[in-house]
Design an enzyme around this catalytic site. Structure first.
Site, mmCIF file in Angstrom:
data_model
loop_
_atom_site.group_PDB
_atom_site.id
_atom_site.type_symbol
_atom_site.label_atom_id
_atom_site.label_comp_id
_atom_site.label_asym_id
_atom_site.label_seq_id
_atom_site.Cartn_x
_atom_site.Cartn_y
_atom_site.Cartn_z
ATOM 1 N N ARG A 59 -3.263 -9.232 7.975
ATOM 2 C CA ARG A 59 -2.076 -8.773 8.698
ATOM 3 C C ARG A 59 -1.555 -7.507 8.038
ATOM 4 O O ARG A 59 -1.434 -7.443 6.820
ATOM 5 C CB ARG A 59 -0.977 -9.835 8.686
ATOM 6 C CG ARG A 59 -1.377 -11.162 9.303
ATOM 7 C CD ARG A 59 -1.534 -11.041 10.802
ATOM 8 N NE ARG A 59 -1.801 -12.336 11.404
ATOM 9 C CZ ARG A 59 -2.871 -12.601 12.139
ATOM 10 N NH1 ARG A 59 -3.769 -11.665 12.366
ATOM 11 N NH2 ARG A 59 -3.028 -13.792 12.673
ATOM 12 N N ILE A 65 0.814 -1.220 0.000
ATOM 13 C CA ILE A 65 0.000 0.000 0.000
ATOM 14 C C ILE A 65 0.844 1.265 0.000
ATOM 15 O O ILE A 65 0.351 2.335 -0.330
ATOM 16 C CB ILE A 65 -1.019 0.016 1.153
ATOM 17 C CG1 ILE A 65 -0.338 -0.102 2.510
ATOM 18 C CG2 ILE A 65 -2.049 -1.091 0.974
ATOM 19 C CD1 ILE A 65 -1.270 0.090 3.681
ATOM 20 N N GLU A 72 21.331 14.073 5.799
ATOM 21 C CA GLU A 72 20.781 15.423 5.675
ATOM 22 C C GLU A 72 19.606 15.683 6.607
ATOM 23 O O GLU A 72 19.385 16.808 7.041
ATOM 24 C CB GLU A 72 20.354 15.687 4.235
ATOM 25 C CG GLU A 72 21.515 15.813 3.273
ATOM 26 C CD GLU A 72 21.064 16.032 1.839
ATOM 27 O OE1 GLU A 72 19.859 16.258 1.602
ATOM 28 O OE2 GLU A 72 21.930 15.973 0.951
ATOM 29 N N GLY A 114 5.490 -8.413 15.806
ATOM 30 C CA GLY A 114 4.041 -8.409 15.660
ATOM 31 C C GLY A 114 3.574 -7.637 14.433
ATOM 32 O O GLY A 114 2.482 -7.867 13.929
ATOM 33 N N GLU A 121 27.336 9.558 13.431
ATOM 34 C CA GLU A 121 26.561 10.180 14.510
ATOM 35 C C GLU A 121 27.410 10.750 15.638
ATOM 36 O O GLU A 121 26.955 11.642 16.350
ATOM 37 C CB GLU A 121 25.547 9.178 15.065
ATOM 38 C CG GLU A 121 24.470 8.822 14.058
ATOM 39 C CD GLU A 121 23.349 7.971 14.625
ATOM 40 O OE1 GLU A 121 23.401 7.597 15.819
ATOM 41 O OE2 GLU A 121 22.416 7.679 13.858
ATOM 42 N N GLU A 140 11.719 -5.787 10.858
ATOM 43 C CA GLU A 140 12.984 -5.106 11.146
ATOM 44 C C GLU A 140 13.868 -6.011 11.996
ATOM 45 O O GLU A 140 13.465 -6.486 13.056
ATOM 46 C CB GLU A 140 12.766 -3.793 11.902
ATOM 47 C CG GLU A 140 14.092 -3.112 12.226
ATOM 48 C CD GLU A 140 13.963 -1.922 13.147
ATOM 49 O OE1 GLU A 140 14.801 -1.016 13.025
ATOM 50 O OE2 GLU A 140 13.045 -1.877 13.977
#
Length: 186
Positions: free
Chosen positions: A36, A13, A140, A115, A96, A119
């Protein structure tokens, strides 16, 4: 009972730069149908960078998803150029914080929230820190501030609600475990 959900239909989607949103119609183990909502993610790596003095290098940044400041261990998304999670971790530490490290150790990996997302996060420990001569630039869209914290200061951030993301909470408990092992002589 068989624990498997057969995908009957999968619809993308939205596909962004970081994630893709999928809706899947699935057949449950009991034969019933369900839906799901899944967030697809390329993966990430994070670093627990410890100074020679035993402090932890953290980064402070604003997180729009929770509309507040967050203090976290350095981390970031795997790039297409990264061969593995360790490369990602090294790049993110330098981008960082401006630091590199002499020593790297894999700690663990896990799915952040299975769930609804795939990732997969890899976590490394970095020691022997030194400042990079010409550090990589931040992305950026990133604004971060480096925070060097003692063990007690890091826990204070946690208790104040400034340190709440899963990877950094894991880092705190990992640090606590290491501290206890040293105290017990293990």
């Amino acid at each position: 009972m068989e624990f498997y959900e057969e995908t009957i239909k999968s619809t993308s989607i939205y596909k962004g730069n970081v994630t893709e949103y999928i809706v899947e119609d699935v057949k449950l183990p009991n034969g019933e149908m369900s839906q799901r909502e899944i967030v697809r993610h390329d993966g990430a790596a994070a670093v627990l960078p410890f100074t020679k003095a035993g402090e932890l290098i953290l980064v402070k940044q604003y997180r729009k998803a929770i509309d507040q400041l967050s203090i976290e261990i350095p981390a970031g998304l795997k790039d297409k150029t990264d061969g593995d999670g360790l490369e990602t971790a090294k790049r993110e530490l330098e981008e960082e914080t401006g630091y590199n490290a002499e020593n790297w150790k894999f700690i663990t990996s896990f799915y952040s929230t299975p769930g609804f997302t795939d990732e997969f996060l890899e976590i490394y420990e970095a020691t022997g820190l030194y400042l990079a001569e010409n550090p990589l630039s931040l992305d950026e869209d990133e604004t971060v501030e480096v925070v060097v914290a003692t063990y007690d200061e890091a826990w204070e951030f946690y208790h104040k609600g400034l340190l709440r993301d899963s990877k950094t909470v894991f880092a705190l408990f990992y640090w606590k475990m290491k501290k206890l092992e040293r105290e017990l002589g293990k």
